[in-house]
Design an enzyme around this catalytic site. Sequence first.
Site, PDB file in Angstrom:
ATOM      1  N   ARG A 106      26.741  28.970  21.021  1.00 61.33           N
ATOM      2  CA  ARG A 106      25.539  29.670  21.626  1.00 61.33           C
ATOM      3  C   ARG A 106      24.425  28.256  21.893  1.00 61.33           C
ATOM      4  NH1 ARG A 106      22.548  34.552  18.609  1.00 61.33           N
ATOM      5  NH2 ARG A 106      24.351  35.584  19.670  1.00 61.33           N
ATOM      6  N   HIS A 133      26.184  37.194  27.639  1.00 55.33           N
ATOM      7  CA  HIS A 133      26.534  37.501  26.260  1.00 55.33           C
ATOM      8  C   HIS A 133      27.919  38.152  26.134  1.00 55.33           C
ATOM      9  CE1 HIS A 133      26.423  37.674  22.071  1.00 55.33           C
ATOM     10  NE2 HIS A 133      25.268  38.438  21.860  1.00 55.33           N
ATOM     11  N   GLN A 136      29.190  40.341  22.867  1.00 57.89           N
ATOM     12  CA  GLN A 136      28.605  41.521  22.764  1.00 57.89           C
ATOM     13  C   GLN A 136      29.294  42.738  23.639  1.00 57.89           C
ATOM     14  OE1 GLN A 136      25.820  41.946  20.339  1.00 57.89           O
ATOM     15  NE2 GLN A 136      26.607  44.142  20.908  1.00 57.89           N
ATOM     16  N   ASP A 221      17.625  45.962  25.437  1.00 59.37           N
ATOM     17  CA  ASP A 221      17.462  44.812  24.902  1.00 59.37           C
ATOM     18  C   ASP A 221      15.939  44.449  24.603  1.00 59.37           C
ATOM     19  OD1 ASP A 221      18.421  42.632  23.634  1.00 59.37           O
ATOM     20  OD2 ASP A 221      19.052  41.402  25.661  1.00 59.37           O
ATOM     21  N   CYS A 261      21.890  45.767  21.257  1.00 55.18           N
ATOM     22  CA  CYS A 261      22.741  44.726  20.699  1.00 55.18           C
ATOM     23  C   CYS A 261      22.277  44.135  19.563  1.00 55.18           C
ATOM     24  CB  CYS A 261      22.952  43.239  21.953  1.00 55.18           C
ATOM     25  SG  CYS A 261      21.427  42.602  22.335  1.00 55.18           S
ATOM     26  N   ARG A 289      31.526  43.906  16.458  1.00 55.64           N
ATOM     27  CA  ARG A 289      31.600  42.265  16.823  1.00 55.64           C
ATOM     28  C   ARG A 289      32.640  41.651  16.103  1.00 55.64           C
ATOM     29  NH1 ARG A 289      26.971  39.944  18.830  1.00 55.64           N
ATOM     30  NH2 ARG A 289      28.451  38.072  19.230  1.00 55.64           N
TER      31      ARG A 289
END
Length: 307
Positions: A106, A133, A136, A221, A261, A289
């Site tokens: 990340r 991402h 996700q 988001d 998310c 996840r």
Amino acid sequence: MSRPARHFLTLLDLGADEARALLDRAIALKRMLADGRDYRPLARRTLAMVFEKSSTRTRVSFEVGMVQFGGHALFLSPRDTQLGRGEPVEDSARVLSRMVDAVMIRTFDHEKVERFAAHSRVPVINGLTDRFHPCQLLADMQTYREHRGDIRGRRVAFVGDGNNMCHSYMNAARLFDFELRVACPEGFEPDADLLDSAGPCCTLVRDPREAARDADLVVTDVWASMGHESEQDHRAAAFAHYCVDATIMAAAKPDALFMHCLPAHRGEEVTAEVIDGPQSVVWDEAENRLHAQKALLELLLVGGPLD
Ligand code: CP
Ligand code: NVA
């Protein structure tokens, strides 16, 4: 000669059939876990997890997934490794990939995970960059499938910043064959080249209610992603009309789902009424996840199901 490692840097590293099979597998692994079945395809395998940004879900889901699969995960932070002291990413990739079986990263620049992958002998997984991402989206697509079936031909509204989540939804629209409408304020559009490559499945509008009209799924988001915290006030003003509230949900189909998310800011990008309401599936989305990434680890490390 061993085969080059298979990486997962964006959703488009999967083929369409493969991506659907991966969601089915994630659902099967979830059921196996609930049934108490022991399945350890990654015994004695190690995943290195490099986090240059904060995380709750990504860290815990990868670490727990490795443990459930009989393996081990290492948390590496730039604060206490040489990664934070300027060791070249190429050198870190060469060294780590001689010791571990996969690396999850990340970080900020997407190019960094590409450079890391280019010098890694083992699979590299994008655990979020400023651009994408993808992990996700595996969880989001699994969640939609569990609640509503195949997303092919459905309409999805992404309301908010043209950020890493928005870009990943654009890739998902191509891969899973759904219609995506992105509603964002001027100056916060997704990347123009990505929008071009997405083609007719993805359109950009200004009005969030227009994006949500007859949608099967509404997604949002945060307004200020990690790394943009100093722009919070400016962004709050620009995004003031982009809070997903009951009126936006009312524009969507009556059985539309809501996803985020997480982490979420109630009262900013979504009202408490929506995120804590009956159309929200954010807790399933967060749980998935774990299951989706276990299916991904199994695919990248051992080529698929061994049971
Ligand atoms: N959604 C997500 O990636 O959460 P974390 O930042 O907590 O990992
Ligand atoms: N767009 C958000 C997602 C967090 C999981 C960020 O990059 O901070």
